[in-house]
Every structure is written in C-alpha cells, then in structure tokens.
Design a protein around this motif. Structure first.
Motif, PDB file in Angstrom:
ATOM      1  N   SER A 191       0.822  -1.216   0.000  1.00  8.09           N
ATOM      2  CA  SER A 191       0.000   0.000   0.000  1.00  8.09           C
ATOM      3  C   SER A 191       0.853   1.262   0.000  1.00  8.09           C
ATOM      4  CB  SER A 191      -0.920   0.008   1.222  1.00  8.09           C
ATOM      5  OG  SER A 191      -0.151   0.190   2.404  1.00  8.09           O
ATOM      6  N   GLN A 192       0.197   2.370  -0.334  1.00 10.00           N
ATOM      7  CA  GLN A 192       0.860   3.673  -0.287  1.00 10.00           C
ATOM      8  C   GLN A 192       1.322   3.982   1.134  1.00 10.00           C
ATOM      9  OE1 GLN A 192      -2.356   6.042  -2.064  1.00 10.00           O
ATOM     10  NE2 GLN A 192      -1.027   6.483  -3.817  1.00 10.00           N
ATOM     11  N   ALA A 193       0.503   3.627   2.122  1.00 11.89           N
ATOM     12  CA  ALA A 193       0.850   3.917   3.513  1.00 11.89           C
ATOM     13  C   ALA A 193       2.095   3.147   3.945  1.00 11.89           C
ATOM     14  CB  ALA A 193      -0.325   3.575   4.417  1.00 11.89           C
ATOM     15  N   GLN A 194       2.233   1.929   3.492  1.00 11.17           N
ATOM     16  CA  GLN A 194       3.409   1.130   3.853  1.00 11.17           C
ATOM     17  C   GLN A 194       4.682   1.738   3.275  1.00 11.17           C
ATOM     18  OE1 GLN A 194       1.508  -2.583   2.399  1.00 11.17           O
ATOM     19  NE2 GLN A 194       2.146  -3.516   4.349  1.00 11.17           N
ATOM     20  N   PHE A 195       4.607   2.201   2.049  1.00 11.83           N
ATOM     21  CA  PHE A 195       5.778   2.841   1.452  1.00 11.83           C
ATOM     22  C   PHE A 195       6.056   4.196   2.094  1.00 11.83           C
ATOM     23  CE2 PHE A 195       5.262  -0.266  -1.987  1.00 11.83           C
ATOM     24  CZ  PHE A 195       6.585  -0.563  -2.268  1.00 11.83           C
ATOM     25  N   TYR A 196       4.998   4.929   2.380  1.00 15.30           N
ATOM     26  CA  TYR A 196       5.173   6.252   2.968  1.00 15.30           C
ATOM     27  C   TYR A 196       5.883   6.168   4.310  1.00 15.30           C
ATOM     28  CZ  TYR A 196       4.003  11.210   3.426  1.00 15.30           C
ATOM     29  OH  TYR A 196       4.077  12.576   3.518  1.00 15.30           O
ATOM     30  N   ALA A 197       5.658   5.051   5.021  1.00 14.69           N
ATOM     31  CA  ALA A 197       6.271   4.870   6.334  1.00 14.69           C
ATOM     32  C   ALA A 197       7.796   4.799   6.267  1.00 14.69           C
ATOM     33  CB  ALA A 197       5.719   3.604   6.997  1.00 14.69           C
ATOM     34  N   ILE A 198       8.350   4.433   5.106  1.00 17.61           N
ATOM     35  CA  ILE A 198       9.812   4.370   4.974  1.00 17.61           C
ATOM     36  C   ILE A 198      10.343   5.511   4.100  1.00 17.61           C
ATOM     37  CG2 ILE A 198       9.847   1.856   5.321  1.00 17.61           C
ATOM     38  CD1 ILE A 198      10.374   1.618   2.264  1.00 17.61           C
ATOM     39  N   GLY A 199       9.478   6.518   3.859  1.00 12.50           N
ATOM     40  CA  GLY A 199       9.926   7.694   3.120  1.00 12.50           C
ATOM     41  C   GLY A 199       9.804   7.602   1.617  1.00 12.50           C
ATOM     42  N   VAL A 200       9.038   6.636   1.136  1.00 15.61           N
ATOM     43  CA  VAL A 200       8.843   6.461  -0.304  1.00 15.61           C
ATOM     44  C   VAL A 200       7.388   6.790  -0.648  1.00 15.61           C
ATOM     45  CG1 VAL A 200       8.852   4.840  -2.236  1.00 15.61           C
ATOM     46  CG2 VAL A 200      10.621   4.687  -0.458  1.00 15.61           C
ATOM     47  N   THR A 201       7.192   7.596  -1.679  1.00 14.43           N
ATOM     48  CA  THR A 201       5.841   7.929  -2.131  1.00 14.43           C
ATOM     49  C   THR A 201       5.475   7.028  -3.302  1.00 14.43           C
ATOM     50  OG1 THR A 201       6.127  10.240  -1.484  1.00 14.43           O
ATOM     51  CG2 THR A 201       4.348   9.747  -3.018  1.00 14.43           C
ATOM     52  N   LYS A 202       4.348   6.321  -3.149  1.00  6.03           N
ATOM     53  CA  LYS A 202       3.898   5.429  -4.213  1.00  6.03           C
ATOM     54  C   LYS A 202       2.749   6.065  -4.980  1.00  6.03           C
ATOM     55  CE  LYS A 202       1.964   0.842  -5.194  1.00  6.03           C
ATOM     56  NZ  LYS A 202       1.465  -0.443  -4.644  1.00  6.03           N
ATOM     57  N   GLY A 216       6.957  18.394 -13.263  1.00  5.89           N
ATOM     58  CA  GLY A 216       7.214  17.169 -12.528  1.00  5.89           C
ATOM     59  C   GLY A 216       5.925  16.489 -12.143  1.00  5.89           C
ATOM     60  N   ILE A 217       6.028  15.486 -11.300  1.00  2.72           N
ATOM     61  CA  ILE A 217       4.860  14.717 -10.891  1.00  2.72           C
ATOM     62  C   ILE A 217       4.109  15.469  -9.803  1.00  2.72           C
ATOM     63  CG2 ILE A 217       5.975  13.371  -9.050  1.00  2.72           C
ATOM     64  CD1 ILE A 217       4.481  10.887 -10.297  1.00  2.72           C
ATOM     65  N   GLY A 218       2.771  15.314  -9.769  1.00  9.07           N
ATOM     66  CA  GLY A 218       1.936  16.014  -8.802  1.00  9.07           C
ATOM     67  C   GLY A 218       1.824  15.266  -7.482  1.00  9.07           C
ATOM     68  N   ASP A 219       0.729  15.515  -6.748  1.00 10.55           N
ATOM     69  CA  ASP A 219       0.482  14.835  -5.483  1.00 10.55           C
ATOM     70  C   ASP A 219       0.105  13.382  -5.745  1.00 10.55           C
ATOM     71  OD1 ASP A 219       0.902  17.145  -3.932  1.00 10.55           O
ATOM     72  OD2 ASP A 219      -1.162  17.807  -4.265  1.00 10.55           O
ATOM     73  N   TYR A 220       0.456  12.504  -4.805  1.00  9.82           N
ATOM     74  CA  TYR A 220       0.187  11.083  -5.005  1.00  9.82           C
ATOM     75  C   TYR A 220      -1.248  10.704  -4.634  1.00  9.82           C
ATOM     76  CZ  TYR A 220       0.572  10.200   0.061  1.00  9.82           C
ATOM     77  OH  TYR A 220       0.383  10.183   1.425  1.00  9.82           O
ATOM     78  N   LYS A 221      -1.953  11.598  -3.971  1.00  8.51           N
ATOM     79  CA  LYS A 221      -3.352  11.364  -3.626  1.00  8.51           C
ATOM     80  C   LYS A 221      -4.023  12.740  -3.458  1.00  8.51           C
ATOM     81  CE  LYS A 221      -2.788  11.257   1.411  1.00  8.51           C
ATOM     82  NZ  LYS A 221      -3.050  10.488   2.642  1.00  8.51           N
TER      83      LYS A 221
END
Length: 489
Positions: A393-404, A449-454
């Motif tokens: 999930s996005q939340a799991q990646f966000y927890a380690i500093g990665v935006t999915k 560049g890329i926008g917001d992820y959500k």
C-alpha cells in the motif's frame, strides 16, 4: 479592472418576437396604488462592441458569449422610491416577446435598440435595479432593495441554476459607487446624482418627470453574476520539462466555489478606488471555519461519483473545452490562501520514459522509479524495503519515506489568477480571484514534474503566491462583451 460600462448579455434576434397587437400599458406593481403622474419606458441598447478590463490579458480581446449565455428569458424591473426609504414603488417581469427590436443605429457599432411599452409611475427620485433571468424563489416582483444589496447564501443547486443555459442571471453592473456619468466621485450619495449615476448600493439614479410623449431616460448596464472558467488545452498528453516522461491529463474539476454573493456587485469603499476592489461576503473574514462557505473543497475521493463532496468533474477525453461557472470569489491580499481561492483540480496519469502507462511509480528523494528500479536503487541508497512488494500500500511505502503513485495516478492544482503583479514574493490585491462576468481561459503550458500522489485538501495557512506544485498554466482573462441597457422613463 475597468468596470465603468459592463455588459448586458446578448439578445439574439431570433428570440425577440415582435407582437402585432396594439400596445397596452404594462401591468406592474405600483406601491402607491395609483397610476402615477409621470411616464417611463424601458429601452435596451445592444452594442456590438465591448470594453476591456484590467486583468491578466491587456489585448482588448472580448468574447460575446455563447447563445445560451446571452439569451434573455425574462427580465425583472424594480423601481424604488429614493425619497421614501427605498420602498418598492413599481415592479414588472418582462418576457422576451415584450422586448421589441428596432432598426440598428447608424455608425460603426450598428447597435440595436429594444423597447418596452411605456407605463405610468409616480414622479420623483428613484433607484432602479434590473435583474435578468432572476433565480426562482430568491427574486420576485416584491423584492426589496435590502435583498438586492445584502449578502445571499445559495445551495450548489441554486448556484448551478444561475448559469443554466438560456437562463444566466444578470444584475446591475455597479462600477465605482457614487460616481457620475463622467466617472467623477460624488461625495453625497443622496444628493447631486444625475440620471444614470450609481448609488452606493449599486442601484441607478433617475428623477422621473417625463410625460407620455417625452419620458425621462436613463442608462442601466447589467452583467452576469457568475464567472466562467474554461480549460482550452489542445493536447492533454504533455512531456515533462527536460525529460521524456509524459503526463496524461484525464479529468478536471472546479474547486473552492463560493456559496455567498451580493446580488449587485459591491465595490470596496475604502482604499485605492482605482483598483475597483470587488467585495464578496467573506471579505476580510477568512478563518478555518469559513472553509464551509465554499463548496467542492474536500478532495478525498474527489473524482469518485459516490463520494465526490460536491465536486463536479469534467472528463478531458470527451470534453473539447471543459467549462465551469461559479460565483465571484475575491478577498484582501493577505487572505489569498489555498483553502479559499477558486481553482482547477486535475487528475492525471504519469508515464515514465520506456515504461507502460499505468505502471506503479515510486518517488524517493527527487527521483522517480518503477518498482524494479527502486529495488536496484535501494541497494545503493541504503534504503531497506523489508518485505514490501509492488502490491504493497501507499501507507506502507510512505512509512519508509517512499511515495507510491498507484498506476502512476497523480493530482495537480492550479489557483486562478485575475491580476498578475509579476512579483512572486508579494501578494497583490485580487491577484488570485475570480470576478463576475469575467471569462478565464486556461491552457496547460508545461509540466515540471509529478503532482500529489493522492487528493490532499488545501491548507488554509498556505498562501497562493507560493510556487504552484509542478504545473504551469497559461491564463487569459477576458470580459464577456458589454451589453448596455438604455431605460427611458
């Protein structure tokens, strides 16, 4: 902005049906209960030229509007007694067939005159208000001047009805209040006004002394009460600046639409009056609580039909020009913040060079990867992905500093500018605003560049003058063409 002569929306000849029967006196509400000792008649002049407005575009280009934006279905004339506490003295609702076209005037503008049968009214000083296509249930032939000059809160459905095809509502085009026909300010709003001058409340002054054969005349200009926004981007697949990545724009929605307005435009009384500082009912009152004074301001599931929080989205794959109409939204410079400013909200899919559209994208630092690329980079960066996979999930990646970015989906926001002060470090008056009867044409010029992820709700503490995410939009502001109304009393 120059608002000295604003528009009376177009009158298509096809809708002006002349009647063959003999003219009779128009029936209206006469507050005195008598026929009156003076005569007045309504005539409307439709010039084929317009005015410019001081906004982003200074080219003088104008737009007369579509046939649906121009049509008059009915017109409410309200006449108040200036000497008797602004009591309603006369009112009448005219239909399109009541407006009689005459031959065009000589000259380059070839203006057409439309007249209405004369009627009697009590003589004396009056205040005149014209409402074209009045909103049902809000404006009637009993409407007081207080109703016209005080703030009004509308539902989103009512706001939509203000800009329904063939029924765009228009009211007096108040310019600088208390001015005479030469644009000179008049100190005393009750005395010294000539026919056609504006009172402070936006009504038009006239002293009715005319006879049946020589009615008193006055000019009233009216304008649409909504602003128009339109995305005119020709190609919605745009390469990212300096890269071979492509952003595919899919949907666009109006955000932060105002729910309050003054039926007659209100001009700020203090300060630099040459700015024509337009006031809305939220003026100088912006707080976190007043976020509720705007519709379409919750972006979670913004493009989900079931959970859209009143956001109306347009599909860019089917819309040639995605258009929106909304009430004007202006504020003092210090309160131009993301939670209050009207804008356009885009949903897009970001496609990495050499990857399929719809591939998951990951951002770590300022670099974008697909999952295989992230795994490889993680070894060099010391990033511990643990047991995360491309399905995590996005939340799991966000927890380690990665935006999915799920399937590359991203979101961009553009806050609409009315006036550009050419200074990104200083907020200008009405720089980020939408003003009634103005037409805002937007075109996505480039993507950085890329926008917001959500979807992320706007922050009421974030000033608009900060750099707009990664989206560069070219905006042009045009006045809808001027339609000047001549009323003969």
């Amino acid at each position: 902005m120059e608002f000295r002569k604003l528009m009376f929306a177009g009158l298509a000849l096809s809708m002006m049906v002349a009647c063959s029967q003999d003219d009779e006196l128009a029936n209206g509400t006469n507050g005195t209960g008598t026929e009156g000792d003076a005569y007045m008649s309504l005539s409307i002049e439709m010039p084929n030229t317009g005015n410019t407005t001081r906004a982003i575009d200074e080219s003088g280009e104008k737009h007369e509007g579509t046939a649906e934006e121009q049509k008059i279905t009915n017109l409410l004339l309200l006449v108040y007694n200036a000497n008797k506490g602004d009591e309603l003295q006369y009112s009448h609702i005219y239909n399109a067939v009541d407006l009689r076209p005459q031959a065009p005037n000589p000259g380059d503008d070839k203006s057409t005159i439309y007249t209405i049968t004369p009627f009697q009214i009590e003589s004396g000083k009056k205040k005149v208000v014209v409402v074209v296509n009045p909103l049902d249930g809000k404006f009637t032939d009993k409407s007081t001047l207080d109703l016209m000059r005080n703030e009004m809160k509308l539902s989103q459905d009512e706001i939509s009805k203000l800009s329904t095809g063939n029924h765009f509502m228009m009211t007096n085009a108040n310019s600088l209040a208390n001015q005479n026909q030469q644009g000179e300010e008049i100190a005393d709003k009750q005395d010294g006004l000539s026919n056609g001058d504006y009172y402070q409340d936006g009504s038009v002054a006239v002293d009715v002394q005319g006879t049946k054969n020589n009615p008193t005349s006055v000019t009233v200009s009216v304008e649409r009460v909504v602003a128009k926004m339109e995305d005119q981007t020709a190609n919605y697949s745009i390469k990212v600046n300096g890269k071979e990545d492509v952003v595919h724009f899919e949907k666009v929605a109006l955000i932060n639409g105002n729910t309050k307005f003054f039926p007659i435009k209100k001009i700020r009384e203090q300060g630099d009056r040459t700015n024509d500082y337009v006031v809305d009912p939220n003026f100088e009152k912006q707080t976190e609580e007043t976020i509720n004074d705007f519709y379409s301001n919750k972006f979670e599931n913004a493009f989900n039909v079931q959970n859209g929080e009143n956001i109306v989205a347009k599909d860019l794959s089917t819309e040639n020009r995605a258009s929106f109409y909304t009430l004007e939204n202006t504020m003092i410079a210090a309160e131009q913040k993301n939670a209050y400013t009207t804008g356009l909200y885009y949903r897009a899919t970001y496609e990495l060079k050499g990857k399929d559209k719809g591939t998951n994208i990951y951002q770590y630092g300022n670099t974008l990867y697909d999952f295989a690329g992230l795994q490889e980079a993680a070894k060099q960066l010391g990033l511990n992905l643990n047991s995360l996979t491309d399905e995590s999930s996005q939340a799991q990646f966000y927890a380690i500093g990665v935006t999915k970015y799920e399937k590359g989906r991203c979101y961009y926001t553009y806050w609409i500018r009315h006036i550009d002060n050419q200074n990104n470090t200083e907020m200008g008056p009405m720089e980020f605003a939408v003003v009634r009867n103005n037409y805002y044409q937007m075109e996505i010029n480039s993507v950085k560049g890329i926008g917001d992820y959500k979807p992320i709700d706007p922050n009421p503490e974030t000033p608009d003058e900060e750099v707009d995410s990664y989206l560069d939009v070219k905006v042009k502001v045009l006045p809808w063409i001027v339609r000047k109304n001549k009323i003969d009393f």
